[in-house]
Write an enzyme that holds these catalytic residues in place. Structure first.
Site, PDB file in Angstrom:
ATOM      1  CG  ASN A  24      34.141  41.197  27.559  1.00 39.06           C
ATOM      2  OD1 ASN A  24      34.596  41.753  26.512  1.00 39.06           O
ATOM      3  ND2 ASN A  24      32.999  40.666  27.750  1.00 39.06           N
ATOM      4  N   GLY A  32      26.336  39.266  33.468  1.00 41.28           N
ATOM      5  CA  GLY A  32      26.284  40.153  34.461  1.00 41.28           C
ATOM      6  C   GLY A  32      25.793  41.744  34.274  1.00 41.28           C
ATOM      7  CG  ASP A  34      29.303  43.844  29.231  1.00 40.17           C
ATOM      8  OD1 ASP A  34      29.066  44.961  28.561  1.00 40.17           O
ATOM      9  OD2 ASP A  34      30.502  42.993  28.898  1.00 40.17           O
ATOM     10  CB  THR A 123      32.619  42.199  43.239  1.00 45.42           C
ATOM     11  OG1 THR A 123      31.558  42.679  42.818  1.00 45.42           O
ATOM     12  CG2 THR A 123      33.751  43.085  43.579  1.00 45.42           C
ATOM     13  N   GLY A 124      31.786  39.968  40.370  1.00 39.86           N
ATOM     14  CA  GLY A 124      31.085  38.796  39.877  1.00 39.86           C
ATOM     15  C   GLY A 124      31.749  37.792  39.165  1.00 39.86           C
TER      16      GLY A 124
HETATM   17  N1  AR6 Z   1      23.188  46.590  38.234  1.00 40.47           N
HETATM   18  C1  AR6 Z   1      24.161  46.783  38.983  1.00 40.47           C
HETATM   19  N2  AR6 Z   1      24.943  45.740  39.374  1.00 40.47           N
HETATM   20  C2  AR6 Z   1      24.904  44.598  38.785  1.00 40.47           C
HETATM   21  C3  AR6 Z   1      23.879  44.452  37.759  1.00 40.47           C
HETATM   22  C4  AR6 Z   1      23.178  45.416  37.450  1.00 40.47           C
HETATM   23  N3  AR6 Z   1      22.071  45.362  36.566  1.00 40.47           N
HETATM   24  N4  AR6 Z   1      24.067  42.890  37.359  1.00 40.47           N
HETATM   25  C5  AR6 Z   1      25.082  42.819  37.814  1.00 40.47           C
HETATM   26  N5  AR6 Z   1      25.425  43.374  38.832  1.00 40.47           N
HETATM   27  P1  AR6 Z   1      29.910  41.114  36.706  1.00 40.47           P
HETATM   28  P2  AR6 Z   1      32.858  41.249  36.479  1.00 40.47           P
HETATM   29  C6  AR6 Z   1      26.764  43.386  39.724  1.00 40.47           C
HETATM   30  O1  AR6 Z   1      29.997  39.704  36.742  1.00 40.47           O
HETATM   31  O2  AR6 Z   1      32.915  40.609  37.718  1.00 40.47           O
HETATM   32  C7  AR6 Z   1      30.820  39.950  31.852  1.00 40.47           C
HETATM   33  O3  AR6 Z   1      30.388  38.819  31.441  1.00 40.47           O
HETATM   34  C8  AR6 Z   1      27.240  41.880  40.186  1.00 40.47           C
HETATM   35  O4  AR6 Z   1      26.310  41.743  41.041  1.00 40.47           O
HETATM   36  O5  AR6 Z   1      28.952  41.857  36.029  1.00 40.47           O
HETATM   37  O6  AR6 Z   1      33.613  42.751  36.276  1.00 40.47           O
HETATM   38  C9  AR6 Z   1      31.774  41.053  31.185  1.00 40.47           C
HETATM   39  O7  AR6 Z   1      31.346  40.846  29.858  1.00 40.47           O
HETATM   40  C10 AR6 Z   1      28.717  42.253  40.705  1.00 40.47           C
HETATM   41  O8  AR6 Z   1      28.476  42.832  42.000  1.00 40.47           O
HETATM   42  O9  AR6 Z   1      31.397  41.942  36.222  1.00 40.47           O
HETATM   43  C11 AR6 Z   1      33.154  40.580  31.650  1.00 40.47           C
HETATM   44  O10 AR6 Z   1      33.532  39.102  30.833  1.00 40.47           O
HETATM   45  C12 AR6 Z   1      29.073  43.475  39.768  1.00 40.47           C
HETATM   46  O11 AR6 Z   1      27.881  43.802  39.062  1.00 40.47           O
HETATM   47  C13 AR6 Z   1      32.908  39.915  33.094  1.00 40.47           C
HETATM   48  O12 AR6 Z   1      31.295  39.745  33.229  1.00 40.47           O
HETATM   49  C14 AR6 Z   1      30.129  43.016  38.656  1.00 40.47           C
HETATM   50  O13 AR6 Z   1      29.816  41.587  38.400  1.00 40.47           O
HETATM   51  C15 AR6 Z   1      33.111  41.051  33.988  1.00 40.47           C
HETATM   52  O14 AR6 Z   1      33.155  40.555  35.343  1.00 40.47           O
END
Ligand code: AR6
Length: 174
Positions: A24, A32, A34, A123-124
């Protein structure tokens, strides 16, 4: 020729030159992927991120920065900020997401990386629709590697759920 592939994995475990973080604008970690990257990499990553934010301010959506990878097997982490679905129009969201992939690849090239792994950015927690995100990611990366087919040996799309894996494998097959 750069190889594009999709795998189901935890991105923090991959021994590639660069892993990309869906961060972010604060770069201070979160949930997630991050959260997983900051936990697995340890405090070195946060230290680098803090120095960047102190110097340049919060990271705008669509842009990217690079840090050390700390205790993870990867060489570096590129942090990029994807769009939050619903906060801008669809066209702008697609353009911002494509910019995340391009900016990350530019930084990987600057770091002389031969391999890079991306999570499914936005996508999360940010709720970008998975099919549109997969199409956008593959289009942006394909265009970039068409322009520069020599720098990178491999680009890996790391899927954390079956739905994304099926989407990416289908799109990469054609
Ligand atoms: N390895 C690979 N992919 C992953 C992992 C992992 N260990 N963990 C989750 N994913 P998201 P965003 C996937 O929510 O939507 C955070 O709080 C997950 O299933 O991590 O870009 C940041 O600080 C999904 O498909 O990121 C921001 O505030 C993908 O990673 C916010 O979330 C992205 O999901 C960013 O949201």
């Amino acid at each position: 020729m750069t190889r594009l592939e999709a795998i189901e994995a935890d991105i923090t475990t991959l021994a590639v030159d660069v892993i990309v973080n869906a961060a972010n604008t604060s770069l201070m970690g979160g949930g997630g992927v991050d959260g997983a990257i900051h936990r697995a990499g340890g405090p070195d990553i946060r230290k680098d991120c803090m120095a960047i934010v102190e110097r340049d301010g919060p990271l705008p959506t669509g842009r990217a920065v690079i840090t050390k990878a700390g205790k993870m097997p990867a060489g570096h982490v590129v942090h990029t900020v994807g769009p939050v679905w619903g906060t801008v129009g669809e066209q702008e969201a697609v353009a911002l997401l494509a910019s995340c992939y391009r900016s990350s690849l530019d930084l990987a090239r600057d770091a002389s990386a031969a391999s890079i792994a991306f999570p499914n950015i936005s996508t999360g927690i940010y709720h970008f629709p998975k099919p549109l995100a997969a199409e956008t990611a593959i289009k942006a990366v394909s265009a970039w590697v068409d322009d520069d087919p020599v720098t990178l040996e491999s680009v890996t799309f790391v899927c954390f759920d079956r739905e994304n894996l099926v989407l990416y494998r289908d799109l990469l097959r054609v």
